[in-house]
Scaffold this active site. Sequence first.
Site, PDB file in Angstrom:
ATOM      1  N   VAL A  12       0.545  -1.204   0.414  1.00  0.00           N
ATOM      2  CA  VAL A  12      -0.302  -0.387   0.448  1.00  0.00           C
ATOM      3  C   VAL A  12       0.711   1.304  -0.160  1.00  0.00           C
ATOM      4  CG1 VAL A  12      -2.277  -0.913   1.292  1.00  0.00           C
ATOM      5  CG2 VAL A  12       0.143  -0.407   2.220  1.00  0.00           C
ATOM      6  N   LEU A  14       3.557   3.984   1.145  1.00  0.00           N
ATOM      7  CA  LEU A  14       3.503   4.808   2.956  1.00  0.00           C
ATOM      8  C   LEU A  14       2.204   5.105   2.616  1.00  0.00           C
ATOM      9  CD1 LEU A  14       6.696   6.296   3.151  1.00  0.00           C
ATOM     10  CD2 LEU A  14       6.062   4.525   3.770  1.00  0.00           C
ATOM     11  N   HIS A  15       0.885   4.488   3.200  1.00  0.00           N
ATOM     12  CA  HIS A  15       0.060   5.078   3.313  1.00  0.00           C
ATOM     13  C   HIS A  15      -0.660   4.917   5.109  1.00  0.00           C
ATOM     14  CE1 HIS A  15      -0.418   7.449  -0.360  1.00  0.00           C
ATOM     15  NE2 HIS A  15       0.671   5.703  -0.524  1.00  0.00           N
ATOM     16  N   ALA A  16      -0.931   5.324   6.218  1.00  0.00           N
ATOM     17  CA  ALA A  16      -2.171   5.146   6.757  1.00  0.00           C
ATOM     18  C   ALA A  16      -0.807   4.349   7.861  1.00  0.00           C
ATOM     19  CB  ALA A  16      -3.340   3.590   6.857  1.00  0.00           C
ATOM     20  N   PRO A  18       1.850   1.899   7.244  1.00  0.00           N
ATOM     21  CA  PRO A  18       3.523   1.819   7.181  1.00  0.00           C
ATOM     22  C   PRO A  18       3.974   3.320   7.697  1.00  0.00           C
ATOM     23  CG  PRO A  18       1.872   1.049   5.651  1.00  0.00           C
ATOM     24  CD  PRO A  18       0.753   1.176   6.349  1.00  0.00           C
TER      25      PRO A  18
END
Length: 88
Positions: A12, A14-16, A18
Amino acid sequence: MSRRTITIGSKVGLHARPASIFTHAAKATGLAVRLTDSSGKTVNAASILSVLSLGINCGDSVTLICDDEGAEAALDSLSQLLESELDH
């Protein structure tokens, strides 16, 4: 100046979650680590809002930069983190 260019491993990007894991690790180093995306935009690696604003996806290349003493070990550790799957 120490720098590492790596490829993002999380599916995913570097979202939420991570991004949260990464920014906490960057902050925990106690060093002024910067993250630069492929377009050249540089942000404070310890700021979740700044990191999220880059919109980094899986497979994107980013560069970690730090001028502080102890940067080599910190960037090695952060690089390994970014290259791994952080969303599980």
